[in-house]
Structures are given as C-alpha cells and as structure tokens.
Design an enzyme around this catalytic site. Sequence first.
Site, PDB file in Angstrom:
ATOM      1  N   SER A 207      -5.038  -6.347   6.253  1.00  0.00           N
ATOM      2  CA  SER A 207      -6.368  -5.801   5.928  1.00  0.00           C
ATOM      3  C   SER A 207      -6.191  -4.448   5.261  1.00  0.00           C
ATOM      4  O   SER A 207      -5.155  -3.791   5.447  1.00  0.00           O
ATOM      5  CB  SER A 207      -7.182  -5.609   7.208  1.00  0.00           C
ATOM      6  OG  SER A 207      -6.640  -4.528   7.950  1.00  0.00           O
ATOM      7  N   ASP A 208      -7.196  -4.018   4.489  1.00  0.00           N
ATOM      8  CA  ASP A 208      -7.211  -2.618   4.094  1.00  0.00           C
ATOM      9  C   ASP A 208      -7.397  -1.807   5.381  1.00  0.00           C
ATOM     10  O   ASP A 208      -7.740  -2.347   6.439  1.00  0.00           O
ATOM     11  CB  ASP A 208      -8.303  -2.324   3.055  1.00  0.00           C
ATOM     12  CG  ASP A 208      -7.975  -1.036   2.277  1.00  0.00           C
ATOM     13  OD1 ASP A 208      -7.168  -0.236   2.775  1.00  0.00           O
ATOM     14  OD2 ASP A 208      -8.536  -0.825   1.185  1.00  0.00           O
ATOM     15  N   PHE A 209      -7.161  -0.498   5.289  1.00  0.00           N
ATOM     16  CA  PHE A 209      -7.009   0.312   6.492  1.00  0.00           C
ATOM     17  C   PHE A 209      -8.354   0.822   7.019  1.00  0.00           C
ATOM     18  O   PHE A 209      -9.065   1.529   6.307  1.00  0.00           O
ATOM     19  CB  PHE A 209      -6.098   1.499   6.188  1.00  0.00           C
ATOM     20  CG  PHE A 209      -4.632   1.119   6.104  1.00  0.00           C
ATOM     21  CD1 PHE A 209      -4.225  -0.035   5.452  1.00  0.00           C
ATOM     22  CD2 PHE A 209      -3.667   1.926   6.683  1.00  0.00           C
ATOM     23  CE1 PHE A 209      -2.885  -0.396   5.378  1.00  0.00           C
ATOM     24  CE2 PHE A 209      -2.323   1.583   6.621  1.00  0.00           C
ATOM     25  CZ  PHE A 209      -1.933   0.425   5.965  1.00  0.00           C
TER      26      PHE A 209
END
Length: 695
Positions: free
Chosen positions: A244-246
């Site tokens: 996932s993006d952070f």
Amino acid sequence: MNQPITFRDVVCCENIEDKENLISRLVDSMTLDEKIHLMAGGEFREMLKPYGAVLFEAGGNRRLGIPPIAFTDGPRGVMLNHSTCFPVNIARGATWDTELEERVGDAMGKEAAAQGANMSGAVCINVLRHPAWGRAQETFGEDQFHIGEMGAALTRGLRKHVMPCVKHFAANSIENSRFFVDVKMTERTLREVYLPHFKKCIDNGADVVMGAYNRLNGEYCCHNSHLLTDILKDEWGFDGIVVSDFNLALRGADAADAGLDIEMPTRLFFGRLLRARVEQGKTAESAINDAAIRIVRKLAGFARKNDPDAFNEKVVVCREHTGLAREVARKSVVLLKNEHGALPLKRDNIRKLAVIGRLAKVANLGDTGSSIVSPPYAVTPLEGLKRLAGEDMEIMFSDGRRPGHARRIAREADAVVVVVGLTHEHEGEYIPVMNMVGDRSCLSLPAGQERLIRAVAEENRKCIVVVEGGSAVTMARWIDSVPAVLMAWYPGMEGGTAVAEILFGDVNPSGRLPVVFPRLSSQCVLFEKWTAAIDYDYLHGYRYMDKNGTVPMFSFGHGLSYTDFEYLSIDVKVIGSGGERVIKVVVEVENTGGVSGEEVVQLYVSYPGSGVERPVRELKGFKRIELDPGERGCVEIAVDPQELAYFDEGSGDWIIENIEYEFSAGSSSAEEDLVLSNTLSLKREKLSERMSKTE
Ligand code: BGC
C-alpha cells in the site's frame, strides 16, 4: 516424513518448479498469525522516527529465517543518510536516454543495497496529466509511452541490486485531494493511457507495485479488486507483491480480499482485524496464503542475488555516481529559446557577467517530502559559473531583492544570467501535518520573478533566463523580452556545473521536453486540486492540444541545440512473423551545423481512417544519436505492432486495425518539426488470438 522447509532451502533451490513447490510447503507450515505477520509494516512507534532516516521494515519470520522487507524511497536517489542526488525524474525524462537511465537505476540500486535496503520506491511513473500536479517532478513526463520506456530502464537498473517498487497504481496525479479523490475514466482510457507503462515496468522485472491513495471509478486503489486482482495479477500474470502507499491508503482489512499483500508502513488493519476476518470467514485463507507466497517468492529472489555491493558503503556517493549525476544533468537541461546567437556565452567577449536571482545561490534539489535526498554537497548555478568562468571574467551577483542593485549590475555587465523558478515552497507532496504545499495554483512563475526578468531585460539585451522547477511553466508575460531560456528542472547535486557548462558552450544542450509547455494554462485539461471527483478523458497534454488545434509555447519533445540537424530519410518495414513481428523504422540524420551534438530522434504514429477516436499523433519510439559536424548517421527504432492496438471495451480485447498507419519522424511532436513520414498497412488482428497462435 517430510523435513520442515526453511527460507534458506527456498533460496538455494535452482529449479523454478521445485522452488515454487518449496515456497508453498513453507507457507503451509506457517500459522495464520505468522502469515499475517508477513503482511504489514512495523508497530506505530516506528513512525515516530525521523521520516525516511531509517529503513521501513515489514514482515519477516525468525523461526523460518525469512528476512523482513527493508524499503527505502527516492525517485532522485536514495533517501537514507547522504546519498547521491540525481536530477529529478522529470529531468531524467528530458534526457530521453534509456541506457543512461538504466545506469542511474544501477547506481541507485547499489546505494540502496549498500545501506541495507532490499526494496526501492524509486519507480514513480504516474502520468503527468496536468503540469500543476505537485509531484510532477517525481515522474518522467506526460506521455505514457515515454514514461514506460524510461520507467522500464530504471527498473532494469535497480533490479540488479534491490526489488524495484513501481508506484502509484494507478491514476494518481492530483496531490491535494489524493487521499479521497475519485478518478473516473472509461476502461479504454484506463488501459491505453493510465496503465500501459505499469505493465511495461512489470514486464521489465518490477517485483513490487504500490497501490495509490486515490479512488479509481469509485473504489480506493488499495481496495480495488479490478485493478489489483483482475488486471494486475490475473490478466498480466504479475507474480510479485502489492504494497500500500504509506498511511491512509487502507480503509480496512478487506483490502486483502482485493489483492493487497502488504500494509505499509505500520500495522493498522493487517493484524488482529485481518485475523478476525479470516476467522469469521469474510476473508478466505487462500488470500493470505497467496500474499505470503508472493512475499517469500520475491524475498528469496532477492536473497539469491547475493549482491557483492550489499552493505558496501564505499559505493555511496562514489566518484562514479557523482559523475553520473553530472552526465545526467548535462543531458537533461533543455534549451527552449536561443535568438541572435545569445548562447553559448563566449568567454572572450565577456569581461563582466551579472548573475541575478535568489535561486542562483541555492542548491535547488526539489521536493522535501518522500522523495527527499540529502547529498553531502550540491553545486549551485552561481558556484558552477564561478568555477567555469575563467580568471579574466568578473562575476557580479544580486539576489534580486533590491531591484535597483539588480538593474545596476545588469547594466554594467556584458551578459546577464537570471536564475528563477520554483522550489519545494511552490510545489511538492501534500502532507498537511508537515505544512507541505502540494499542487500549484497557477502555472506561471511567482509575480516578483517575472517582474525581475523584465526589469533586468530592459537593462541588458543579452539576458539569459535559467528556469528551475518540476514541470511546465508559462512564460508568455516575459519571454519576448529575452533572447534565450534554459529549462534546468531540479538538476541534482551536480546541476550547477552542468548549467554553467551549457551556458559557456562546453557542453552542447540535448534535453527535450517530456511535457508540453502551454502558452496559457487554459490550453490544458481541467485541473482542480481540491476536487472530490474528476473525469479523466482519453486525451491530455499534447494530444489534447493537437485535437483542439491550439499551439503551445513549446511542443512536447522540443529542445534546441548549438548545432543543426537535418532529417534525410525514413524507412518503415515489418520484419519477422507471427508474435515475433516487429516494425523496423530507420531514420537517417545529418549534423549540418558547426559543433558536435546529440539529437533525440522522435517517432510519432497517426491513424488516418481509424474506426475509433485516436490522437492526431502520438509517440511510439525515440532514440538519441551523437553526430560530429558533417556526419550522417541512422537510428533504428523497433515498434511492437501491439503498441498500435486500441482497447475494445465491448470484447475486452486489444485490436490492431486494418488501416494505413502513418509514421513521422522529427525533432518534436509539432507538425512542422515532423519532416519525414512513411506509411504502413497492417491487417486487422485481435491480440488475444495472436497470443493463442504463438503459444
Ligand atoms: C508517498 C510514496 C512514498 C511513501 C514512503 C508516501 O507518502 O506517496 O510515494 O513511497 O510515502 O515514503
């Protein structure tokens, strides 16, 4: 009885089938908690450490010897410690040099591995749909073909040392509303414009894909099973990991059902909540097994590399890498305008040079968000000019804050260099708690800088403007008052040297625009940085302007040289057959000017008679060629016929039409620069049938 399998057994296994078998057995031997543990970053307290100063770790299993993921960021270099800072991606996009980009990837990969990373988030390849996007500098440009070629080269280079992570999947090109915006588009637009470059990077070995924050057609990307499972994993056969993006990219543990494998950077949902879903039968255990298999597979592939440069700190900012940063900067600067022989500056004719503008004295490296790189030194334009000016030239400096002083030194000088542009205060990542700006509100330079250029140009006709920034800047209010303009982007730690070398003619400029520079922002597609929902149409950038018949300030692909190139001939033919078929285009060019130089030969395709909407023309190939004065040379560009197909929404198939394709070659996408053309007919073909024929 079967022996228990360890991670080491997987790494050491030579045979692919046996290896896959071992991975399955290893995962079968793990408890549900152990498998879920592989699927997330560290505890929340990890986030309290200075951002990016340490590796972001995820997963791992001591009992079985599975190492954790060790992620570091950085499209323009490695985020850790003091690493080599290259020009930003858009600058590297302006080199149009895939061989060079592969070397950059190799250098970055080495520096990442040397500092303990096994995964790099450097491959940012979102389409620059509108130049106001705050993170424009992190991608290679606006054209999906060009981005794909550059991204694939970066991937190949990085992969020699670490697992390349391609981001942000997909359609992430607005910053301020990235956490909630719903980007809507047709399936055809998605397949042809916003996805093909991701596929190209995956075909070139990308091990990891990072899901974006935004929504796509109503569903958050990290929860979007059409994107992550149907297209990426099933259709494209991606066997790697989806992270996932952070922070804020996940809304719940159900992301695992959609095909997300790792929650980064901390464990919010992929822990007790995911376990509960499995126990309640909401998430199938097979989804957890699949994620664990992918993670072990990729970590084992990485461990097998046994890179001699891993943990070898000597490679970080070594001379070879800083030299490479300089080489890239030289090739990325774009000479936009050059009238009355204003450039290059001839040392013999200049006793006094005025350098004006605050940015001349700043190492302007780009954004300070997740793409930040902190090199041990960086050469400013003023330092570069001072070093290269020679002893007889006096350099006078004004930061422009006192207009009277700037005017006075401009009047006294034989030539003036004004350095203007954007910084991280004008554009970059949008991080509210850190007060970071995000998207731009307008495409022009700050008003004070425009006034400064006009004032200085009134005093001295030999006024050269150097612009820095992460994408297109509108120049209509001042460009007619100056004879020469250079686009330097954020040119990296050796940027000041490269800019000075080009201004003095020690290096012949050869960068070309990877994004169209509009005359007015109204020539671009609609952009609203706070929008909650937006429709992305099929055309943007130069394709959109071509359709509307609007003439930009500088075309996509534009860039001048200190020499001239003449295009002599173009030859287009099909070679090979079946799935091996390729369109071979040979273009002959001559350097008709007085100095050696490099031309970027660009190949565009038009589709007269097509049964579906198509761009007026679009890029399908490019290659650099270096020629001495009077020298002729040929570039050979191979076009895969699949690149000419369109996506048919009705059948879900890619179709090559039975039409005469027109191939035009030249120095930019502008019609008047495409001086050679030739046609080629192809038979109608469905790509799915072609694949089954070749299987
Ligand atoms: C950015 C990503 C980056 C990540 C980790 C996020 O905010 O959107 O591009 O890889 O942070 O630094």
